[in-house]
Write an enzyme that holds these catalytic residues in place. Structure first.
Site, PDB file in Angstrom:
ATOM      1  CE  LYS A  83      -4.427   0.847   2.325  1.00 20.09           C
ATOM      2  NZ  LYS A  83      -5.113   0.712   3.625  1.00 20.09           N
TER       3      LYS A  83
HETATM    4  O1  G3P Z   1      -8.733   1.511   4.521  1.00 18.31           O
HETATM    5  C1  G3P Z   1      -8.593   2.843   4.911  1.00 18.31           C
HETATM    6  C2  G3P Z   1      -9.368   3.074   6.153  1.00 18.31           C
HETATM    7  O2  G3P Z   1      -8.824   2.318   7.166  1.00 18.31           O
HETATM    8  C3  G3P Z   1      -9.506   4.470   6.593  1.00 18.31           C
HETATM    9  O3  G3P Z   1     -10.626   4.478   7.391  1.00 18.31           O
HETATM   10  O4  G3P Z   1     -12.171   5.242   9.102  1.00 18.31           O
HETATM   11  O5  G3P Z   1      -9.731   5.881   9.210  1.00 18.31           O
HETATM   12  O6  G3P Z   1     -11.233   6.885   7.498  1.00 18.31           O
HETATM   13  P1  G3P Z   1     -10.961   5.690   8.351  1.00 18.31           P
END
Ligand code: G3P
Length: 217
Positions: A83
């Site tokens: 990633k």
């Molecule tokens: O896969 C990306 C994700 O983990 C981000 O999520 O909830 O931190 O915006 P969030």
């Protein structure tokens, strides 16, 4: 649509993989920082459990560093996908790692133009963050719709991972738009199973059976 778990938590990964509905896992530095233990060992264990693509994110911020770190992470297990954060360095690293035959997930994508550049660099996956866009009063799923349209126009093979998923309707909308993958926290997967009428229905079937036959089966 494939469902990925967005977590580094082994117990959650074991639990949902055992049900048979999980096709891969995505992690990021924030998620891995929550887990005890060596991140490489955790990544290896996740690969052994899920046996599908497992995204492991680089921490380097320059292209050379990302490529070096990406090659090192890819050596953990054949299921590891690197990633890289979107940007000039990330796109350059994506191109180089893909030329090495290593899978790459370009993350932190917030515009269709960024998704186009990721596809041009041969990204295996692109991760638009729908929840973080919704958080700033911008329609995250509209971004997904535009990426689907652009990729279909040119036949790009890059798979769209709907990420930053906050609730079950994000999953439903991702599927309706034809996104390839939705990556979800365990709580969202859990919520996908739930409906009060299902619970009431099961209870009623058992009650009716018991009333007629005198005991539960
Ligand atoms: O896969 C990306 C994700 O983990 C981000 O999520 O909830 O931190 O915006 P969030």
């Amino acid at each position: 649509m494939k469902l990925f778990l967005d977590t580094g938590n082994i117990r959650d990964i074991e639990a949902y993989c055992a049900i048979g509905i999980i096709d891969g896992v995505t992690t990021n530095p924030s998620l891995m920082a929550r887990e005890e233990g060596d991140p490489r060992a955790i990544t290896k264990r996740i690969c052994e459990i899920v046996r599908g693509p497992v995204s492991a994110e680089v921490l380097a911020t320059d292209a050379e560093g990302m490529i070096r770190e990406g090659r090192d992470l890819a050596a953990i297990d054949p299921h590891v996908v690197i990633k890289v954060p979107f940007g000039k360095a990330g796109v350059q690293a994506c191109k180089a790692l893909r030329e090495d035959g290593i899978g790459v997930n370009v993350t932190l994508v917030f515009t269709p133009a960024q998704a186009l550049l990721a596809a041009k660099a041969g990204a295996s996956f692109v991760s638009p963050f729908v929840g973080r866009l919704d958080d700033v009063a911008t329609d995250g799923m509209e971004l997904v719709a535009q990426i689907v349209e652009i990729y279909e126009n040119y036949g790009y093979q890059t798979e769209i991972i709907v990420a930053s998923v906050r609730h079950p309707m994000h999953v439903v909308q991702a599927a309706r738009l034809g996104a390839h993958i939705c990556t979800c926290p365990a709580a969202v997967i859990e919520a996908l199973f739930k409906h009060p009428l299902t619970d009431v229905g099961i209870e009623r079937f058992l009650r009716d059976w018991a009333a007629a036959k005198g005991a539960r089966p």
